[in-house]
Design an enzyme around this catalytic site. Structure first.
Site, PDB file in Angstrom:
ATOM      1  CG  ASN A 124      36.063  15.901  -1.431  1.00 36.52           C
ATOM      2  OD1 ASN A 124      36.379  15.111  -0.419  1.00 36.52           O
ATOM      3  ND2 ASN A 124      35.756  15.719  -2.539  1.00 36.52           N
ATOM      4  CG  ASP A 125      37.806  17.127  -5.910  1.00 41.15           C
ATOM      5  OD1 ASP A 125      37.316  16.081  -5.512  1.00 41.15           O
ATOM      6  OD2 ASP A 125      37.023  17.711  -6.608  1.00 41.15           O
ATOM      7  CB  VAL A 126      42.961  20.406  -3.364  1.00 38.10           C
ATOM      8  CG1 VAL A 126      42.248  21.325  -4.110  1.00 38.10           C
ATOM      9  CG2 VAL A 126      42.426  20.483  -1.904  1.00 38.10           C
TER      10      VAL A 126
END
Length: 467
Positions: A394-396
């Site tokens: 997700n964030d990466v």
């Protein structure tokens, strides 16, 4: 003389072992050498004259008996735990390991305090005070990290008014307690109160230290707590005058700090920002997510794109660990390779929930080491990739890190999967990731969502190549 040589040999094995842990293809050998070094150190400790003097015909008073009972119980628990734990449970297991290391240092320091309530010389008194502080903070902080990682409590940052001031007050009070204990002419009863207060304050501070740290930062926190457990062990080594414990603790502490700094750099954040920003305390909706609904496809339709692809990059995340999909990922990669595609794996430094989480999973599945690419290696080649397959990350891979200044992850270096010609995102559902941040990638024109269990989805894709 022989014991000192054994300690030196143990330290050499520790250093070589840590060096070999830096590469996937030598990590097992490094782990073995480090364990061998610890075995040598333990045997050397049992051979020390002070320890040998504890031998007693009355087994209740025999120190060796209790040591071997402790080793037997700990080994049994360790073997059972290692056999039963799943790869998804590794982050919280590592957190508990850090916590137990801190608790051990704390117990050593408290025991030495009761043996020498006046503190003895200044070096010993300072060592006892610092060991209690570091050990207690590491223990309760790691327990809270375990709770967040295992989702027994919310993984998001928990902040409240005056939190930073309270933490600062705890730090000042702990320092004052150590100073009171170190000063030689202060009454023994006052010193006892100071040390007991230090224990209580430090245990509470461990919770308040980790409380404002959100899920997206947990890999860095695990690394930092690991470093603290090493520093606590080193300080305990000063208390009991054990050279190998000092060296081993310093190695763990130093390597943990270096890893923490590397991961902070990968997130474009400082340690101070990580510890005090309260990342994840508020939800941030991406602009794209609020305007557009993600497009989804079936595994059969995705196969048609993959069948024609000449270059495919896999970007693993925690979702791959949850689904235990690493082995079927390798199977799909081999099918694609046999079909003429060039395969790469882009691994972000903070992907997953502990340092190196994805590297461990991929190594377990025997993914060729040369296919593993760092973020810096993969990003320049991303526009040339026909397909990027995001497995539970997700964030990466969130473009908001580059485009949305209001996003909590703004400025964090990401794997630029959105630059690939086609992006497949394998996701269990339509919810947000562990950090609670909307991902702009999911609504981009070149992105197609494949909902469901990642292992089943990838197995279906691999199965299509057999038809």
């Amino acid at each position: 003389m022989i014991i000192n040589l054994a300690y030196i040999a143990a330290c050499v094995f520790f250093i070589i072992g840590i060096k070999k842990l830096g590469r996937v293809n030598t990590a097992r050998q490094g782990n073995f050498l480090s364990a061998l070094g610890m075995l040598i150190a333990v045997v050397a400790v049992f051979s020390e004259r002070e320890v040998a003097d504890s031998w007693n015909s009355d087994w209740i008073q025999n120190g060796y008996v209790w040591c071997f009972i402790g080793i037997a119980i700990g080994s049994l628990i360790g073997i059972i735990w290692a056999k039963k734990v799943k790869m998804t449970g590794m982050p919280e297991l590592v957190a508990l390991f850090n916590g137990f290391g801190g608790l051990t240092s704390l117990l050593i320091a408290v025991t030495e305090f009761f043996k020498s309530p006046d503190g003895g010389d200044a070096v010993n008194a300072v060592s006892i005070g610092l060991t209690i502080l570091i050990g207690a903070v590491t223990f309760t902080g790691s327990v809270l990290a375990w709770g967040k990682l295992s989702e027994k409590i919310t993984g998001r940052a928990i902040v409240f008014k005056g939190q930073k001031s309270i933490n600062f007050l705890f730090a000042l009070t702990a320092l004052a307690c150590i100073i009171i204990y170190v000063i030689p002419f202060i009454d023994a009863e006052v010193k006892f109160i100071a040390i007991m207060s230090l224990v209580a304050i430090s245990l509470i501070a461990g919770f308040t230290f980790v409380l404002p740290i959100g899920g997206g930062d947990m890999p860095v926190v695990i690394s930092l707590l690991n470093s603290l457990s090493g520093l606590g062990a080193a300080m305990a080594g000063f208390i009991i005058y054990n050279t190998v414990l000092i060296v081993a603790g310093c190695l763990v502490g130093a390597s943990g700090i270096v890893l923490t700094l590397i991961m902070c750099k990968a997130m474009n954040r400082s340690i101070g920002n990580l510890l005090f920003s309260g990342f994840g305390a508020t939800q941030a909706a991406s602009k794209g997510g609020a305007q557009t609904e993600p497009k989804s496809v079936s595994a059969e339709d995705a196969y048609l794109v993959l069948e024609a692809a000449q270059s495919v990059v896999f970007v693993p995340g925690y979702g791959m660990a949850v689904a235990q999909a690493q082995h079927v990922v390798k199977e799909l990669a081999e099918k694609l390779e046999a079909n003429g595609a060039e395969i790469s794996f882009a691994v972000h430094p903070v992907a997953g929930r502990m340092p190196g989480h994805m590297n461990v999973l991929l190594a377990e599945a025997d993914i060729p080491y040369e296919q593993l690419k760092t973020m810096e290696e993969m990003n320049p080649a991303m526009p040339a990739q026909d397909v990027a397959i995001i497995i539970g990350a997700n964030d990466v891979v969130n473009p908001a890190a580059e485009t949305d200044a209001s996003s909590p992850i703004y400025g964090m270096p990401i794997i630029k999967a959105h630059e690939a010609k086609t992006v497949f995102v394998l996701k269990r559902g339509k919810g947000r990731g562990f950090s609670g941040i909307e991902n702009e990638l999911f609504t981009m024109p070149n992105t197609l969502m494949i909902y469901g269990d990642a292992k089943a989805t990838i197995s279906a894709l691999a199965g299509e190549f057999n038809n």
